[in-house]
Design a protein around this motif. Structure first.
Motif, PDB file in Angstrom:
ATOM      1  N   GLY A  31       0.835  -1.188   0.000  1.00 20.70           N
ATOM      2  CA  GLY A  31       0.000   0.000   0.000  1.00 20.70           C
ATOM      3  C   GLY A  31       0.873   1.242   0.000  1.00 20.70           C
ATOM      4  N   HIS A  32       0.332   2.333  -0.537  1.00 23.21           N
ATOM      5  CA  HIS A  32       1.144   3.531  -0.708  1.00 23.21           C
ATOM      6  C   HIS A  32       0.376   4.781  -0.256  1.00 23.21           C
ATOM      7  CE1 HIS A  32       3.757   0.921  -3.075  1.00 23.21           C
ATOM      8  NE2 HIS A  32       2.670   0.539  -3.737  1.00 23.21           N
ATOM      9  N   PRO A  33       0.397   5.077   1.043  1.00 19.33           N
ATOM     10  CA  PRO A  33      -0.215   6.326   1.503  1.00 19.33           C
ATOM     11  C   PRO A  33       0.761   7.492   1.330  1.00 19.33           C
ATOM     12  CG  PRO A  33       0.492   5.014   3.388  1.00 19.33           C
ATOM     13  CD  PRO A  33       0.843   4.225   2.157  1.00 19.33           C
ATOM     14  N   THR A  34       0.247   8.659   0.979  1.00 19.67           N
ATOM     15  CA  THR A  34       1.090   9.840   0.857  1.00 19.67           C
ATOM     16  C   THR A  34       0.303  11.080   1.237  1.00 19.67           C
ATOM     17  OG1 THR A  34       2.396  11.225  -0.643  1.00 19.67           O
ATOM     18  CG2 THR A  34       0.521  10.068  -1.600  1.00 19.67           C
ATOM     19  N   ALA A  35       0.986  12.008   1.917  1.00 17.93           N
ATOM     20  CA  ALA A  35       0.393  13.294   2.269  1.00 17.93           C
ATOM     21  C   ALA A  35       0.952  14.408   1.390  1.00 17.93           C
ATOM     22  CB  ALA A  35       0.650  13.602   3.741  1.00 17.93           C
ATOM     23  N   SER A  36       1.608  14.056   0.286  1.00 15.40           N
ATOM     24  CA  SER A  36       2.150  15.060  -0.624  1.00 15.40           C
ATOM     25  C   SER A  36       1.044  16.020  -1.053  1.00 15.40           C
ATOM     26  CB  SER A  36       2.741  14.384  -1.864  1.00 15.40           C
ATOM     27  OG  SER A  36       2.923  15.326  -2.900  1.00 15.40           O
ATOM     28  N   PRO A  37       1.195  17.320  -0.791  1.00 11.19           N
ATOM     29  CA  PRO A  37       0.140  18.275  -1.165  1.00 11.19           C
ATOM     30  C   PRO A  37      -0.217  18.219  -2.641  1.00 11.19           C
ATOM     31  CG  PRO A  37       1.732  19.317   0.297  1.00 11.19           C
ATOM     32  CD  PRO A  37       2.312  17.982  -0.088  1.00 11.19           C
ATOM     33  N   ASP A  38       0.783  18.037  -3.499  1.00  2.00           N
ATOM     34  CA  ASP A  38       0.505  17.978  -4.933  1.00  2.00           C
ATOM     35  C   ASP A  38      -0.349  16.758  -5.281  1.00  2.00           C
ATOM     36  OD1 ASP A  38       1.931  20.291  -5.355  1.00  2.00           O
ATOM     37  OD2 ASP A  38       3.777  19.261  -5.982  1.00  2.00           O
ATOM     38  N   THR A  39      -0.007  15.616  -4.695  1.00  2.00           N
ATOM     39  CA  THR A  39      -0.768  14.398  -4.969  1.00  2.00           C
ATOM     40  C   THR A  39      -2.182  14.492  -4.427  1.00  2.00           C
ATOM     41  OG1 THR A  39       1.263  13.079  -4.884  1.00  2.00           O
ATOM     42  CG2 THR A  39      -0.813  11.896  -4.659  1.00  2.00           C
ATOM     43  N   VAL A  40      -2.313  15.025  -3.205  1.00  2.00           N
ATOM     44  CA  VAL A  40      -3.638  15.186  -2.598  1.00  2.00           C
ATOM     45  C   VAL A  40      -4.490  16.127  -3.442  1.00  2.00           C
ATOM     46  CG1 VAL A  40      -4.899  16.102  -0.614  1.00  2.00           C
ATOM     47  CG2 VAL A  40      -2.883  14.638  -0.255  1.00  2.00           C
ATOM     48  N   ARG A  41      -3.900  17.218  -3.888  1.00  2.00           N
ATOM     49  CA  ARG A  41      -4.640  18.185  -4.703  1.00  2.00           C
ATOM     50  C   ARG A  41      -5.061  17.555  -6.034  1.00  2.00           C
ATOM     51  NH1 ARG A  41      -1.653  22.030  -3.599  1.00  2.00           N
ATOM     52  NH2 ARG A  41      -0.078  21.696  -5.219  1.00  2.00           N
ATOM     53  N   ASP A  42      -4.153  16.828  -6.671  1.00  5.14           N
ATOM     54  CA  ASP A  42      -4.454  16.193  -7.949  1.00  5.14           C
ATOM     55  C   ASP A  42      -5.559  15.149  -7.811  1.00  5.14           C
ATOM     56  OD1 ASP A  42      -3.716  15.389 -10.827  1.00  5.14           O
ATOM     57  OD2 ASP A  42      -3.431  13.507  -9.736  1.00  5.14           O
ATOM     58  N   CYS A  43      -5.442  14.284  -6.801  1.00  5.27           N
ATOM     59  CA  CYS A  43      -6.437  13.215  -6.636  1.00  5.27           C
ATOM     60  C   CYS A  43      -7.785  13.770  -6.169  1.00  5.27           C
ATOM     61  CB  CYS A  43      -5.917  12.153  -5.670  1.00  5.27           C
ATOM     62  SG  CYS A  43      -4.600  11.132  -6.374  1.00  5.27           S
ATOM     63  N   SER A  44      -7.764  14.837  -5.385  1.00  3.53           N
ATOM     64  CA  SER A  44      -9.022  15.462  -4.966  1.00  3.53           C
ATOM     65  C   SER A  44      -9.762  16.020  -6.172  1.00  3.53           C
ATOM     66  CB  SER A  44      -8.752  16.570  -3.949  1.00  3.53           C
ATOM     67  OG  SER A  44      -8.211  16.036  -2.749  1.00  3.53           O
ATOM     68  N   LEU A  45      -9.015  16.634  -7.085  1.00  4.01           N
ATOM     69  CA  LEU A  45      -9.625  17.156  -8.310  1.00  4.01           C
ATOM     70  C   LEU A  45     -10.146  16.014  -9.174  1.00  4.01           C
ATOM     71  CD1 LEU A  45     -10.288  19.526 -10.166  1.00  4.01           C
ATOM     72  CD2 LEU A  45      -7.955  19.340 -11.110  1.00  4.01           C
ATOM     73  N   ARG A  46      -9.364  14.947  -9.288  1.00  6.23           N
ATOM     74  CA  ARG A  46      -9.812  13.786 -10.053  1.00  6.23           C
ATOM     75  C   ARG A  46     -11.108  13.227  -9.460  1.00  6.23           C
ATOM     76  NH1 ARG A  46      -6.046  11.369 -13.535  1.00  6.23           N
ATOM     77  NH2 ARG A  46      -3.998  12.376 -13.475  1.00  6.23           N
ATOM     78  N   TYR A  47     -11.166  13.191  -8.123  1.00  5.54           N
ATOM     79  CA  TYR A  47     -12.357  12.638  -7.471  1.00  5.54           C
ATOM     80  C   TYR A  47     -13.579  13.514  -7.727  1.00  5.54           C
ATOM     81  CZ  TYR A  47     -14.886   9.642  -4.313  1.00  5.54           C
ATOM     82  OH  TYR A  47     -15.784   8.721  -3.809  1.00  5.54           O
ATOM     83  N   ASP A  48     -13.390  14.828  -7.687  1.00  7.26           N
ATOM     84  CA  ASP A  48     -14.500  15.738  -7.986  1.00  7.26           C
ATOM     85  C   ASP A  48     -15.056  15.459  -9.381  1.00  7.26           C
ATOM     86  OD1 ASP A  48     -14.246  16.952  -5.533  1.00  7.26           O
ATOM     87  OD2 ASP A  48     -13.075  18.656  -6.277  1.00  7.26           O
ATOM     88  N   HIS A  49     -14.169  15.248 -10.352  1.00  7.90           N
ATOM     89  CA  HIS A  49     -14.611  14.965 -11.714  1.00  7.90           C
ATOM     90  C   HIS A  49     -15.286  13.600 -11.813  1.00  7.90           C
ATOM     91  CE1 HIS A  49     -13.164  18.353 -14.177  1.00  7.90           C
ATOM     92  NE2 HIS A  49     -12.222  18.479 -13.250  1.00  7.90           N
ATOM     93  N   LEU A  50     -14.799  12.614 -11.042  1.00 15.17           N
ATOM     94  CA  LEU A  50     -15.431  11.300 -11.037  1.00 15.17           C
ATOM     95  C   LEU A  50     -16.850  11.381 -10.485  1.00 15.17           C
ATOM     96  CD1 LEU A  50     -12.436   9.110  -9.826  1.00 15.17           C
ATOM     97  CD2 LEU A  50     -13.606   8.892 -12.031  1.00 15.17           C
ATOM     98  N   GLN A  51     -17.032  12.137  -9.403  1.00 17.48           N
ATOM     99  CA  GLN A  51     -18.365  12.294  -8.836  1.00 17.48           C
ATOM    100  C   GLN A  51     -19.300  13.003  -9.810  1.00 17.48           C
ATOM    101  OE1 GLN A  51     -17.417  14.041  -4.840  1.00 17.48           O
ATOM    102  NE2 GLN A  51     -18.635  12.311  -4.122  1.00 17.48           N
TER     103      GLN A  51
END
Length: 275
Positions: free
Chosen positions: A229-249
């Motif tokens: 498993g690969h958890p990360t708190a990288s701000p760039d990764t969190v921001r990118d995946c949060s945006l991806r999730y918004d588009h998925l929803q």
């Protein structure tokens, strides 16, 4: 076979649980059979739990607490015991899920563990390895107790429509699993949206991921590979995946439309309607 006389309570949470159960039982002046009779479990099971050869269920723990007047110690230990049985690489993730105030999950090919039924979980876990399958299934299902907390996390799931058609465990298992998913339509804390085939190309094509959000701590993105498993708190990764999730929803069906699709697939493909 573990020798109860040499059981080391510091070896693991399971060993500590067994040590404490035995200590409380002997303090109460009860044999394993007598305790088993009181809590409606066999003496053999009591002995197996005491020697760290069997995982204690929550029901067993609550009954033993009541019979031995432990002040609820065994029931409080039981979730820790179950979590300790998870693969080492996943234990940190389970702790993150338990602490999160919000979980946003995207899954491409199967229902995630937090919403799996017992039959579905057993089929997934037993696909390549049936060793200790009962215990491993119980450990997975125990993670779902995070939804029973007073302040349970808000859970959002965007699930690819393909997961509804991937027959895991047989027709009955799938009927039960899809019925379970549709039941969440009226639960405001567990929200299921289906990403339909008609969505075409979407922002989750690189694979499944979770976003965990916490009160007062940075958000964490979690991705998973084979046995890691690969958890990360990288701000760039969190921001990118949060945006991806918004588009998925945004691309997914509404909660009501998703529940309707789930029921339709269950009826058409697996031959049974939800009452």
């Amino acid at each position: 076979m573990v020798n109860i006389n040499t059981l080391d309570p510091s070896a693991s949470p399971l060993d500590y649980y067994g040590f404490e159960l035995r200590r409380f039982r002997e303090t109460a002046g009860l044999t394993q059979k007598q305790l088993g009779d009181i809590i409606n479990f066999t003496a053999s099971l009591v002995g197996q739990v005491e020697t760290a050869r069997k995982l204690p269920t929550l029901d067993f723990s609550e009954r033993a607490d009541a019979a031995l007047c432990t002040g609820g110690l065994l029931s409080r230990l039981q979730p820790l015991v179950m979590r300790s049985q998870l693969p080492a690489w996943f234990q940190q993730v389970a702790e993150l899920q338990a602490r999160a105030t919000e979980i946003c999950a995207f899954e491409t090919h199967m229902v995630p563990g937090l919403l799996q039924t017992a039959g579905y979980a057993r089929a997934v876990l037993g696909a390549m390895d049936e060793t200790d399958l009962d215990d491993r299934t119980a450990v997975r299902l125990a993670r779902q107790r995070i939804f029973e907390k007073m302040e349970s996390p808000i859970y959002w799931l965007v699930l690819s429509e393909g997961a509804l058609h991937q027959e895991i465990g047989g027709r009955k298992v799938m009927r039960d699993q899809l019925a379970h998913l549709s039941w969440f339509e009226t639960n405001p804390r567990i929200n299921v949206q289906i990403l339909p085939f008609s969505a075409g190309a979407h922002t989750g094509l690189q694979g499944s991921f979770d976003v965990y959000r916490f009160a007062g701590d940075p958000a964490i993105v979690y991705t998973e590979g084979y046995g890691s498993g690969h958890p990360t708190a990288s701000p760039d990764t969190v921001r990118d995946c949060s945006l991806r999730y918004d588009h998925l929803q945004a691309a997914a069906l509404s909660i009501r439309e998703s529940a309707e699709l789930i029921r339709r697939v269950m009826e058409d493909r697996y031959g049974e309607q939800v009452a």
